[in-house]
Design a protein around this motif. Structure first.
Motif, short mmCIF file in Angstrom:
data_model
loop_
_atom_site.label_atom_id
_atom_site.label_comp_id
_atom_site.label_asym_id
_atom_site.label_seq_id
_atom_site.Cartn_x
_atom_site.Cartn_y
_atom_site.Cartn_z
N ILE A 30 42.43 38.94 75.54
CA ILE A 30 41.40 38.41 75.26
C ILE A 30 41.21 39.12 73.84
O ILE A 30 41.17 40.62 74.09
CB ILE A 30 39.83 37.62 75.34
N LEU A 31 42.01 39.91 72.40
CA LEU A 31 42.27 40.52 71.58
C LEU A 31 41.73 40.20 70.00
O LEU A 31 41.93 38.89 70.15
CB LEU A 31 43.43 40.93 71.76
N GLY A 32 41.32 41.36 69.69
CA GLY A 32 41.14 40.92 68.15
C GLY A 32 41.87 40.06 66.97
O GLY A 32 42.50 41.00 65.90
N PHE A 33 42.71 39.45 67.32
CA PHE A 33 43.49 38.49 66.25
C PHE A 33 43.27 38.15 64.83
O PHE A 33 44.22 38.26 64.26
CB PHE A 33 43.60 36.97 66.50
N THR A 34 41.35 38.19 64.68
CA THR A 34 41.65 38.35 63.73
C THR A 34 40.18 39.79 63.65
O THR A 34 40.24 40.13 64.67
CB THR A 34 40.93 37.88 63.11
N GLY A 35 40.10 40.34 62.76
CA GLY A 35 39.74 41.99 62.63
C GLY A 35 39.85 42.95 62.23
O GLY A 35 40.97 43.40 61.92
N PRO A 36 39.87 44.38 62.15
CA PRO A 36 40.01 45.65 61.65
C PRO A 36 40.64 45.76 62.73
O PRO A 36 41.19 46.63 61.93
CB PRO A 36 37.68 46.13 62.33
N THR A 75 38.12 39.31 68.40
CA THR A 75 37.43 39.53 66.71
C THR A 75 36.84 41.75 66.54
O THR A 75 37.19 41.75 65.34
CB THR A 75 36.09 39.33 66.50
N CYS A 76 37.18 41.76 67.94
CA CYS A 76 36.74 43.00 68.25
C CYS A 76 35.43 43.87 67.48
O CYS A 76 35.23 44.58 68.43
CB CYS A 76 38.12 44.04 67.12
N ILE A 77 35.28 42.89 67.19
CA ILE A 77 33.34 43.12 66.50
C ILE A 77 32.06 42.76 66.75
O ILE A 77 31.40 42.46 66.55
CB ILE A 77 33.39 43.57 65.15
N ASP A 78 32.78 41.42 67.24
CA ASP A 78 31.60 39.99 67.24
C ASP A 78 31.73 40.25 68.00
O ASP A 78 32.41 38.82 69.27
CB ASP A 78 32.00 38.82 66.01
N SER A 79 29.95 40.64 69.32
CA SER A 79 29.85 39.78 70.73
C SER A 79 29.74 38.87 70.92
O SER A 79 30.13 38.23 72.06
CB SER A 79 29.15 40.94 70.86
N GLY A 80 28.72 37.89 69.91
CA GLY A 80 28.73 36.81 70.30
C GLY A 80 29.97 35.72 70.42
O GLY A 80 30.20 34.65 71.07
N ALA A 81 31.00 36.43 69.43
CA ALA A 81 32.06 35.24 69.69
C ALA A 81 32.75 35.95 70.68
O ALA A 81 33.78 34.71 71.60
CB ALA A 81 33.34 35.36 68.09
N ALA A 82 33.12 36.90 70.89
CA ALA A 82 34.02 37.17 71.93
C ALA A 82 32.87 36.91 73.03
O ALA A 82 34.15 35.94 73.86
CB ALA A 82 33.98 38.68 71.87
N THR A 83 32.34 36.46 73.67
CA THR A 83 31.63 35.95 74.65
C THR A 83 31.24 34.75 74.95
O THR A 83 32.24 33.78 75.89
CB THR A 83 30.04 36.05 74.93
N ALA A 84 31.85 34.08 73.47
CA ALA A 84 32.22 32.73 73.61
C ALA A 84 33.55 31.62 74.47
O ALA A 84 33.60 31.15 74.61
CB ALA A 84 32.07 32.02 72.14
N ALA A 85 34.55 33.24 73.20
CA ALA A 85 35.59 32.64 73.70
C ALA A 85 36.12 33.17 75.13
O ALA A 85 36.59 32.46 75.85
CB ALA A 85 36.21 34.01 72.31
N ALA A 86 35.39 34.21 75.56
CA ALA A 86 35.64 34.36 77.25
C ALA A 86 35.15 33.33 77.71
O ALA A 86 36.20 33.11 78.99
CB ALA A 86 35.24 35.92 77.14
N GLU A 87 33.82 33.46 77.90
CA GLU A 87 33.63 31.33 78.10
C GLU A 87 34.67 30.46 78.80
O GLU A 87 34.38 29.95 79.38
CB GLU A 87 32.11 31.16 77.83
#
Length: 396
Positions: A30-36, A75-87
Motif C-alpha cells: 500500500i503506497l501512494g500510487f496517486t498523490g504527492p 494516496t499518501c494524504i487521504d487517510s479515509g481512502a488509505a483505510t478503505a484500501a487497507a481494509e
C-alpha cells in the motif's frame, strides 16, 4: 501511548498484483500510487515485489510457498481512502502482511484502523513521523526508514557545518511535515542556528507567492522545504526563484526524487538534501533490477521497500507460519544480530538457514537494524545539487 483518530472510510484505487493463486501467500503493498509522491512509488513497489519474486522463485518459503503481491493506493494524504484500501487488502484479498504504508499520516490511520483491528503486521519503508514511535501497535508495526527525529538532527548538522546559520522553514501541512519541521527546528536551535520563521503550506495550490512573500520578509540564508516532490514543494521553490526570495534550498527526503532534477536542474545548484541511506550496505542490485523493468529507480526508499518485504517473509520462515500473530515476534530477531549476515539477493540463503533452525542477521539493501519498538536505526545520505543532478556527497 498516542492513538490516531479514526479515519472515515472512502473509496480508494487499488492496483492488482499477480494472477490469482489460492495457494500463494498474499502480501499487501500500500503506497501512494496517486498523490504527492506518485513519481516515487512505482520503484518502491518494484523493490518490494523483487523480494517477493526472489522468495517465490527459491521455493524455500515454508516448504515451497509462493508469494503474491497485491497493490493498493494509499494516496499518501487521504487517510479515509488509505483505510478503505487497507481494509480491502485484509478482508477481500486476505493478505497476511502489509508492506507500507508510505506517508506518515496515512500510515498511522492504517495502523490504528486496520492493522490493530485485524492483527496484521505492517512494515513501512518510508513513514518517518516521530509520532509513530509512540503509536499503539501491539507489536505489529515496524519501519525500515529512521524517524524524522534523526533526520532533523542530520539536517541541522549539515547546515551548521556549511556555515548556514539562519534559515526560513516551510512544511507541508500534515503529520510528516509538522513532525520534521519541529524536529529540525529543535536540533538547529540547539546547534546555534536560527529559524527566522516557520510556515505551513497546503499541497495542490497553483500559486505560492503569498507564502514565499512571508518567508522572504523573515529572511534567511536558505529555505528549508519539508514538502513533497510531486506537489506543493516544487511550487514553493518556483515562487521563491521567480521572485528572487531564495536561491538555496534545503530538501528533506520527501523532496528528493528524479522529478526535482527534471523540474529545476541547475536552477537550484548548491542546494542541500538528505535521504535515508547507508554506506554499510549496497542497494545497487535492487535498484538495477527494478530499473530494468522500465521504472525510474533513482528516487529514495527502493531499498527500504525491498527490505520491508524481505523481513516479513523471513519472519514467517522463522516462525514456521504465515499468520501475523505467530511471526510478528520474529521480525526483530531476523533483522538483528546474532546470526549469519544476509544481503540483497541472498533471501534463499536466509530461508535455508532459518528452516534449519539457525540464526540470521538481515543486513539487506539498507543495513537494517531495528531498535526500540520496531524503529530503524538508519543512516542518511547527504545530497547536493551539482550540475543539476542530485549527488550523494557523504553518509551520516
Amino acid at each position: 501511548m498516542k492513538k490516531f483518530l479514526m479515519a472515515s472510510a472512502a473509496t480508494a484505487l487499488m492496483a492488482g498484483g499477480a494472477m490469482a493463486d489460492d495457494h500463494a501467500v498474499k502480501l499487501g503493498i500500500i503506497l501512494g500510487f496517486t498523490g504527492p509522491i506518485e513519481s516515487l512509488t512505482p520503484a518502491m513497489a518494484g523493490g518490494a515485489e523483487l523480494a517477493m519474486s526472489e522468495v517465490s522463485e527459491s521455493g524455500k518459503l515454508l516448504g515451497g510457498k509462493t508469494v503474491m503481491p497485491v497493490r493498493a493506493d494509499s494516496t499518501c494524504i487521504d487517510s479515509g481512502a488509505a483505510t478503505a484500501a487497507a481494509e480491502r487488502l485484509v478482508t477481500s484479498d486476505g493478505v497476511k502482511g502489509i508492506m507500507g504504508a508510505d506517508c506518515s499520516g496515512v500510515t498511522g490511520a492504517v495502523l490504528s484502523n486496520v492493522a490493530l483491528a485485524n492483527g496484521i503486521v505492517m512494515i513501512s519503508p518510508s513513514a518517518t513521523s516521530p509520532a509513530l514511535s509512540a503509536a499503539e501497535d501491539n507489536g505489529l508495526f515496524f519501519r525500515t526508514a529512521p524517524s524524522d527525529a534523526r533526520q532533523g538532527q542530520v539536517l541541522a548538522d549539515v547546515l551548521m557545518e556549511k556555515g548556514i546559520s539562519e534559515v526560513a522553514v516551510t512544511y507541508t501541512n500534515n503529520d510528516y511535515g509538522k513532525g520534521l519541521a519541529d524536529s529540525f527546528a529543535a536540533a538547529y536551535a540547539a546547534a546555534g542556528g536560527t529559524v527566522t520563521t516557520t510556515t505551513a503550506h497546503e499541497d495542490g495550490k497553483a500559486d505560492y507567492s503569498a507564502e514565499v512573500g512571508a518567508l522572504a520578509s523573515a529572511g534567511g540564508d536558505a529555505l528549508v522545504v519539508a514538502g513533497y516532490v510531486d506537489q506543493g514543494g516544487p511550487g514553493v521553490i518556483r515562487a521563491a526563484l521567480d521572485t528572487g526570495a531564495f536561491d538555496t534550498f534545503v530538501l528533506p527526503d520527501g523532496m528528493i526524487g528524479p522529478n526535482l532534477e527534471t523540474t529545476f536542474g541547475d536552477e537550484i545548484e548548491g542546494s542541500i538534501g538528505t535521504a535515508p541511506g547507508s554506506d554499510a550496505a549496497d542497494a545497487s542490485m535492487v535498484v538495477e533490477k527494478v530499473a530494468a523493468t522500465g521504472v525510474d529507480a533513482s528516487g529514495p526508499y527502493v531499498g527500504e521497500s525491498y527490505d520491508a518485504a524481505a523481513l516479513i517473509m523471513l519472519a514467517m520462515q522463522a516462525a514456521g507460519s504465515v499468520e501475523p500473530g505467530d511471526y510478528k515476534s520474529k521480525v526483530e530477531m531476523v533483522a538483528n544480530a546474532p546470526g549469519e549476515k544476509i544481503y540483497p539477493g541472498e533471501l534463499a540463503k536466509g530461508l535455508e538457514i532459518l528452516a534449519a533452525g539457525g540464526d540470521i542477521d538481515y543486513v539487506g539493501a539498507t543495513a537494517v537494524e531495528l531498535i526500540g519498538p520496531g524503529e530503524a536505526a538508519g543512516g542518511y545520505r547527504e545530497i547536493e545539487v551539482q550540475g543539476g543532478k542530485l549527488e550523494t556527497v557523504k553518509y551520516r
